[in-house]
Design a protein around this motif. Structure first.
Motif, PDB file in Angstrom:
ATOM      1  N   PHE A 248       0.820  -1.220   0.000  1.00  0.00           N
ATOM      2  CA  PHE A 248       0.000   0.000   0.000  1.00  0.00           C
ATOM      3  C   PHE A 248       0.852   1.268   0.000  1.00  0.00           C
ATOM      4  O   PHE A 248       0.560   2.225   0.703  1.00  0.00           O
ATOM      5  N   GLY A 249       1.903   1.278  -0.799  1.00  0.00           N
ATOM      6  CA  GLY A 249       2.843   2.389  -0.823  1.00  0.00           C
ATOM      7  C   GLY A 249       2.238   3.749  -1.099  1.00  0.00           C
ATOM      8  O   GLY A 249       2.516   4.711  -0.405  1.00  0.00           O
ATOM      9  N   GLU A 250       1.380   3.861  -2.123  1.00  0.00           N
ATOM     10  CA  GLU A 250       0.819   5.160  -2.489  1.00  0.00           C
ATOM     11  C   GLU A 250      -0.050   5.723  -1.371  1.00  0.00           C
ATOM     12  O   GLU A 250      -0.001   6.911  -1.070  1.00  0.00           O
ATOM     13  N   ALA A 251      -0.857   4.877  -0.750  1.00  0.00           N
ATOM     14  CA  ALA A 251      -1.737   5.333   0.329  1.00  0.00           C
ATOM     15  C   ALA A 251      -0.914   5.793   1.533  1.00  0.00           C
ATOM     16  O   ALA A 251      -1.303   6.735   2.220  1.00  0.00           O
ATOM     17  N   LEU A 252       0.206   5.174   1.766  1.00  0.00           N
ATOM     18  CA  LEU A 252       1.039   5.536   2.898  1.00  0.00           C
ATOM     19  C   LEU A 252       1.753   6.856   2.671  1.00  0.00           C
ATOM     20  O   LEU A 252       1.909   7.655   3.592  1.00  0.00           O
ATOM     21  N   VAL A 253       2.189   7.109   1.448  1.00  0.00           N
ATOM     22  CA  VAL A 253       2.879   8.354   1.137  1.00  0.00           C
ATOM     23  C   VAL A 253       1.918   9.528   1.271  1.00  0.00           C
ATOM     24  O   VAL A 253       2.290  10.604   1.740  1.00  0.00           O
ATOM     25  N   ARG A 254       0.652   9.338   0.920  1.00  0.00           N
ATOM     26  CA  ARG A 254      -0.351  10.404   1.039  1.00  0.00           C
ATOM     27  C   ARG A 254      -0.619  10.769   2.484  1.00  0.00           C
ATOM     28  O   ARG A 254      -1.161  11.833   2.765  1.00  0.00           O
ATOM     29  N   ASP A 255      -0.248   9.904   3.425  1.00  0.00           N
ATOM     30  CA  ASP A 255      -0.492  10.163   4.844  1.00  0.00           C
ATOM     31  C   ASP A 255       0.291  11.382   5.322  1.00  0.00           C
ATOM     32  O   ASP A 255      -0.095  12.013   6.296  1.00  0.00           O
ATOM     33  N   GLY A 256       1.413  11.716   4.667  1.00  0.00           N
ATOM     34  CA  GLY A 256       2.169  12.912   4.991  1.00  0.00           C
ATOM     35  C   GLY A 256       3.088  12.785   6.192  1.00  0.00           C
ATOM     36  O   GLY A 256       3.573  13.781   6.705  1.00  0.00           O
ATOM     37  N   LEU A 257       3.343  11.600   6.662  1.00  0.00           N
ATOM     38  CA  LEU A 257       4.227  11.409   7.802  1.00  0.00           C
ATOM     39  C   LEU A 257       5.681  11.358   7.336  1.00  0.00           C
ATOM     40  O   LEU A 257       5.966  11.070   6.181  1.00  0.00           O
ATOM     41  N   PRO A 258       6.652  11.661   8.230  1.00  0.00           N
ATOM     42  CA  PRO A 258       8.054  11.687   7.812  1.00  0.00           C
ATOM     43  C   PRO A 258       8.564  10.341   7.285  1.00  0.00           C
ATOM     44  O   PRO A 258       9.359  10.317   6.354  1.00  0.00           O
ATOM     45  N   TYR A 259       8.143   9.251   7.883  1.00  0.00           N
ATOM     46  CA  TYR A 259       8.526   7.918   7.412  1.00  0.00           C
ATOM     47  C   TYR A 259       7.256   7.179   7.022  1.00  0.00           C
ATOM     48  O   TYR A 259       6.697   6.426   7.818  1.00  0.00           O
ATOM     49  N   PRO A 260       6.774   7.363   5.801  1.00  0.00           N
ATOM     50  CA  PRO A 260       5.513   6.733   5.436  1.00  0.00           C
ATOM     51  C   PRO A 260       5.596   5.210   5.496  1.00  0.00           C
ATOM     52  O   PRO A 260       6.522   4.612   4.970  1.00  0.00           O
ATOM     53  N   GLY A 261       4.642   4.621   6.185  1.00  0.00           N
ATOM     54  CA  GLY A 261       4.563   3.176   6.274  1.00  0.00           C
ATOM     55  C   GLY A 261       5.395   2.545   7.360  1.00  0.00           C
ATOM     56  O   GLY A 261       5.285   1.351   7.608  1.00  0.00           O
ATOM     57  N   ARG A 262       6.239   3.326   8.030  1.00  0.00           N
ATOM     58  CA  ARG A 262       7.116   2.745   9.044  1.00  0.00           C
ATOM     59  C   ARG A 262       6.380   2.674  10.384  1.00  0.00           C
ATOM     60  O   ARG A 262       5.861   3.657  10.876  1.00  0.00           O
ATOM     61  N   MET A 263       6.366   1.479  10.971  1.00  0.00           N
ATOM     62  CA  MET A 263       5.751   1.327  12.293  1.00  0.00           C
ATOM     63  C   MET A 263       6.593   2.055  13.328  1.00  0.00           C
ATOM     64  O   MET A 263       7.755   2.392  13.081  1.00  0.00           O
ATOM     65  N   THR A 264       6.016   2.313  14.483  1.00  0.00           N
ATOM     66  CA  THR A 264       6.727   3.038  15.532  1.00  0.00           C
ATOM     67  C   THR A 264       7.851   2.177  16.111  1.00  0.00           C
ATOM     68  O   THR A 264       7.898   0.964  15.907  1.00  0.00           O
ATOM     69  N   HIS A 265       8.724   2.850  16.869  1.00  0.00           N
ATOM     70  CA  HIS A 265       9.814   2.135  17.546  1.00  0.00           C
ATOM     71  C   HIS A 265       9.247   1.049  18.457  1.00  0.00           C
ATOM     72  O   HIS A 265       9.747  -0.081  18.477  1.00  0.00           O
TER      73      HIS A 265
END
Length: 161
Positions: free
Chosen positions: A128-145
């Motif tokens: 779901f790369g495109e949907a994640l990039v639209r989220d606008g977060l600094p690391y799209p798609g990356r789960m938290t620490h």
């Protein structure tokens, strides 16, 4: 009557199904429930990303969404835990119940390495790369620490049960 003779007790009849050793059945039912909950929550999150249903992606409005990588890790751990609940699984399931959580744990390890080194493996936007990039977060798609560390620990704990 013969002196000093002992009478042997009759041999117990072997049962068709031997009782399971280890925790009581209640514990196995709890483990099965946890496995179903983990896998189902991961599947629902992936469905939320696939169909654009925000309610399935976030636990509560305003909170960060569960990332697809986290959902896949939950599915893998849930399946492995369900396979651990089987009394006498076939050989391929014995292998799978070790391999699936190792994959989940390695996914968490890769994400932690990305945070520590600044390296981008591309794993974050693999699904779901495109949907994640639209989220606008600094690391799209990356789960938290925290999610990555928990996935690493849960994956390897399940692998070594």
């Amino acid at each position: 009557m013969i002196p000093n003779a002992t009478i042997a007790a009759p041999a117990a009849k072997p049962s068709a199904q031997q009782p399971r050793r280890g925790p009581p059945e209640t514990a196995w039912n709890l483990a099965r429930g946890a496995a179903v909950f983990a896998a189902a929550s991961g599947l629902m999150t992936l469905a939320g990303w696939a169909f654009g249903v925000e309610a399935l992606v976030r636990v509560l409005p305003g909170l960060a969404p569960m990332k697809p990588n986290t959902a896949i890790g939950l599915i893998l751990c849930g399946l492995a835990l369900m396979m651990h609940c089987e009394a006498d699984p076939p050989r391929w399931r014995k292998i799978a119940r070790r391999a699936l959580p190792v994959l989940a744990g390695l996914g968490g390890m890769v994400i932690l390495l990305q945070y520590l080194t600044g390296w981008n493996s591309g794993l974050d936007t693999w699904v779901f790369g495109e949907a994640l990039v639209r989220d606008g977060l600094p690391y799209p798609g990356r789960m938290t620490h925290a999610a990555a560390l928990n996935l690493l620990l849960a994956g390897f704990a399940l692998a070594f049960i």
